[in-house]
Motif scaffolding. Structure first.
Motif, PDB file in Angstrom:
ATOM      1  N   SER A  23       0.541  -1.366   0.157  1.00 13.55           N
ATOM      2  CA  SER A  23      -0.464   0.270   0.153  1.00 13.55           C
ATOM      3  C   SER A  23       0.789   1.381  -0.065  1.00 13.55           C
ATOM      4  CB  SER A  23      -0.659   0.083   1.290  1.00 13.55           C
ATOM      5  OG  SER A  23      -1.370  -1.137   1.237  1.00 13.55           O
ATOM      6  N   ALA A  24       1.030   2.448  -1.160  1.00 15.49           N
ATOM      7  CA  ALA A  24       1.970   3.617  -1.373  1.00 15.49           C
ATOM      8  C   ALA A  24       1.205   4.036  -0.209  1.00 15.49           C
ATOM      9  CB  ALA A  24       1.861   3.537  -2.189  1.00 15.49           C
ATOM     10  N   GLY A  25       1.896   4.988   0.275  1.00 12.04           N
ATOM     11  CA  GLY A  25       1.676   6.573   0.899  1.00 12.04           C
ATOM     12  C   GLY A  25       0.977   5.843   2.362  1.00 12.04           C
ATOM     13  N   THR A  26       2.003   4.834   3.225  1.00 15.84           N
ATOM     14  CA  THR A  26       1.063   4.788   4.582  1.00 15.84           C
ATOM     15  C   THR A  26       2.017   5.107   5.490  1.00 15.84           C
ATOM     16  OG1 THR A  26       0.753   1.948   3.447  1.00 15.84           O
ATOM     17  CG2 THR A  26       0.680   2.302   5.910  1.00 15.84           C
ATOM     18  N   TYR A  27       3.136   5.388   5.500  1.00 12.60           N
ATOM     19  CA  TYR A  27       3.988   5.687   6.699  1.00 12.60           C
ATOM     20  C   TYR A  27       4.214   7.165   6.624  1.00 12.60           C
ATOM     21  CZ  TYR A  27       5.515   1.067   7.381  1.00 12.60           C
ATOM     22  OH  TYR A  27       5.417  -0.347   7.495  1.00 12.60           O
ATOM     23  N   THR A  28       4.264   7.291   7.771  1.00 13.52           N
ATOM     24  CA  THR A  28       4.369   9.588   7.028  1.00 13.52           C
ATOM     25  C   THR A  28       6.095   9.355   7.000  1.00 13.52           C
ATOM     26  OG1 THR A  28       5.209  10.166   9.937  1.00 13.52           O
ATOM     27  CG2 THR A  28       2.513   9.773   9.016  1.00 13.52           C
ATOM     28  N   MET A  29       6.205  10.946   6.842  1.00 12.32           N
ATOM     29  CA  MET A  29       7.518  11.145   6.836  1.00 12.32           C
ATOM     30  C   MET A  29       8.530  11.297   7.694  1.00 12.32           C
ATOM     31  SD  MET A  29       9.969  11.416   5.275  1.00 12.32           S
ATOM     32  CE  MET A  29       9.247  10.756   3.444  1.00 12.32           C
ATOM     33  N   GLU A  30       7.664  12.011   8.985  1.00  4.40           N
ATOM     34  CA  GLU A  30       8.444  11.717   9.685  1.00  4.40           C
ATOM     35  C   GLU A  30       9.084  10.320  11.047  1.00  4.40           C
ATOM     36  OE1 GLU A  30       7.268  13.581  14.846  1.00  4.40           O
ATOM     37  OE2 GLU A  30       5.448  13.336  13.147  1.00  4.40           O
ATOM     38  N   LYS A  31       8.184   9.143  10.607  1.00  2.66           N
ATOM     39  CA  LYS A  31       8.260   7.590  10.928  1.00  2.66           C
ATOM     40  C   LYS A  31       9.777   7.883   9.852  1.00  2.66           C
ATOM     41  CE  LYS A  31       7.820   3.453  10.289  1.00  2.66           C
ATOM     42  NZ  LYS A  31       8.917   2.653   9.638  1.00  2.66           N
ATOM     43  N   LEU A  32       9.375   7.926   8.867  1.00  9.63           N
ATOM     44  CA  LEU A  32      10.906   6.822   8.197  1.00  9.63           C
ATOM     45  C   LEU A  32      11.966   8.508   8.657  1.00  9.63           C
ATOM     46  CD1 LEU A  32       8.951   7.703   4.373  1.00  9.63           C
ATOM     47  CD2 LEU A  32       9.086   5.517   6.123  1.00  9.63           C
TER      48      LEU A  32
END
Length: 464
Positions: A89-98
């Motif tokens: 699923s694309a676009g699942t994690y936030t950039m803060e998490k990454l």
């Protein structure tokens, strides 16, 4: 009697003056209101860009912001299967998490702004308008920006940013071919390296660049060449502009635009702050093939397309049926056309009236340039000028203030090839309507059209 008449005349004159003053005042008020209304600022979106922290302000490292839009980079494996590169699923994690998953960056202080979180193909042109303004807003505070997107339409998003971002600071677009949480993912390395490129400042004045798999490409020329491989992004004919290794960012070729650094010519004509997002028109792409019909062009026009890019065979050729549909679209609706090739590389020449040569832009890049051009002008000659200058990006080196060396020369006028059939003839052109500027088209030519004469050698051009 004379005194009475004089008083009456005086009253009439006074009444006339008062009436004139009232009328003039009303006209002045109406005019002023119109001027005020005309000068009302265009409503622009606002963005909650994070402020620089006190620690980042005092740090000697450059400040880089990651503007996240989602894509495979932020994707999560479906059903917990960490071995599947395609089921996610694309676009699942936030950039803060990454960013939290990455090691502390050695070469930059990093912040993030979550613009959106979905696949690249899910963004509308109006949302790209907002994205461009968000990047410019972020660059008012930060030294460089990384924009993360899905790879499906990454080259189009990157070129839109290249054409519209006003800041000269580095803009680096990156993403991933494998989701963040599967084995062998390329996401963390791409994100880390893109931040390194943006923080290095080496692509300042380059416009937008794309960086994946450690390779840096100019946004104008890069294209996705494979549906699965991690080295999918390539620049046909010209090659990459550089690469990034563990210790360094190396740049070996600069885009022509960089040679205009610090001059008014560097900025594109497309300042989004001067138009509303609703003024961005519909522009489509029509693909040529053996005996291609004209239905696609007619359907696009019926749907309201103001511009159409043709991805032609060879040197931009289209079938006789497509050519007839194009002629009708120009004559009856004033639609603007740009000629490109489906071959993947090669320069287009010629064109007249509402048909414009797309230089060596591929169809999807030419569409972005035509779309923005039509948002700012309906004049064919103006748009042709943008395609032949900012869109073409010929190298020109200033020797001194009076002399410039151009690396290319003007080509003789060439017409676009049209694949003709023995039984089909192209309809004659009607006179151009007075309301549509120069909507004429060059006569069709066959694939056997004689090649233009070879260009002369470059010459040193002196300007007074």
């Amino acid at each position: 009697m004379t005194q009475t008449v004089g008083k009456m005349i005086g009253k009439k004159v006074l009444i006339s003056i008062l009436a004139f003053a009232l009328v003039a005042g009303a006209i002045g008020t109406f005019t002023w209101r119109n001027l005020v209304n005309a000068a009302e600022p265009i409503p622009l979106p606002t963005f909650d860009i994070p402020a620089l922290s006190e620690a980042h302000q005092t740090s000697p490292l450059p400040n880089v912001i990651v503007v996240a839009t989602g894509g495979t980079l932020a994707g999560a494996a479906r059903n917990g299967d960490k071995t599947s590169f395609q089921s996610y699923s694309a676009g699942t994690y936030t950039m803060e998490k990454l960013l939290g998953d990455l090691p502390l960056h050695k070469t930059a202080d990093v912040s993030s702004y979550q613009f959106g979180n979905k696949g690249s193909g899910g963004y509308t042109i109006q949302e790209l308008y907002d994205l461009s303004l968000a990047v410019d807003a972020a660059l008012e505070l930060y030294d460089g920006a990384v924009v993360t997107t899905g790879t499906d339409t990454m080259e189009e998003i990157a070129y839109f940013l290249d054409l519209t971002v006003r800041s000269e600071k580095p803009v680096v677009v990156t993403g991933a071919m494998r989701p963040w949480d599967v084995i062998g993912t390329d996401g963390p390395a791409n994100l880390y390296q893109a931040i390194k490129v943006a923080g290095s400042g080496k692509t300042k004045w380059f416009g937008t660049v794309v960086m994946l798999n450690d390779v840096i490409h100019a946004a104008r020329e890069v294209t996705k060449s494979n549906s699965h491989r991690m080295d999918t992004f390539e620049t046909p004919m010209f090659g990459a502009i550089g690469y990034v290794d563990d210790p360094a960012v190396r740049i070996y070729r600069a885009p022509a635009r960089a040679l205009k650094a610090g001059t008014p010519e560097w900025a594109s004509p497309f300042d989004l702050k001067t138009i509303e997002k609703t003024s961005l028109p519909i522009v489509e792409i029509a693909y040529n093939y053996q005996e291609a019909g004209g239905g696609a062009i007619r359907g696009f026009v019926e749907d309201g397309a103001k511009g159409i890019v043709t991805a032609g065979t060879g040197a931009g050729g289209i079938s006789s049926k497509m050519s007839a549909a194009r002629t009708a679209a120009i004559r009856d609706h004033g639609v603007m056309f740009v000629t490109t090739t489906r071959t993947g590389s090669g320069t287009m020449y010629g064109g007249s009236g509402n048909t414009i040569a797309g230089d060596n832009l591929n169809a999807q890049h030419a569409r972005m340039l035509l779309l923005l051009s039509l948002a700012f002008s309906s004049d064919a000659n103006t748009i042709r000028g943008w395609f032949s200058t900012f869109g073409t990006q010929d190298v020109e080196i200033s020797v001194d203030e009076n002399t410039a060396l151009t690396a290319s020369v003007d080509e003789p006028e060439a017409t676009e090839p049209v694949v003709t059939e023995p039984v089909a003839t192209e309809p004659a052109l009607e006179p151009t309507p007075a309301t549509t500027p120069e909507v004429t088209e060059a006569p069709a030519a066959t694939e056997e059209t004689e090649a233009p004469a070879a260009p002369e050698a470059p010459e040193l051009v002196s300007t007074p």
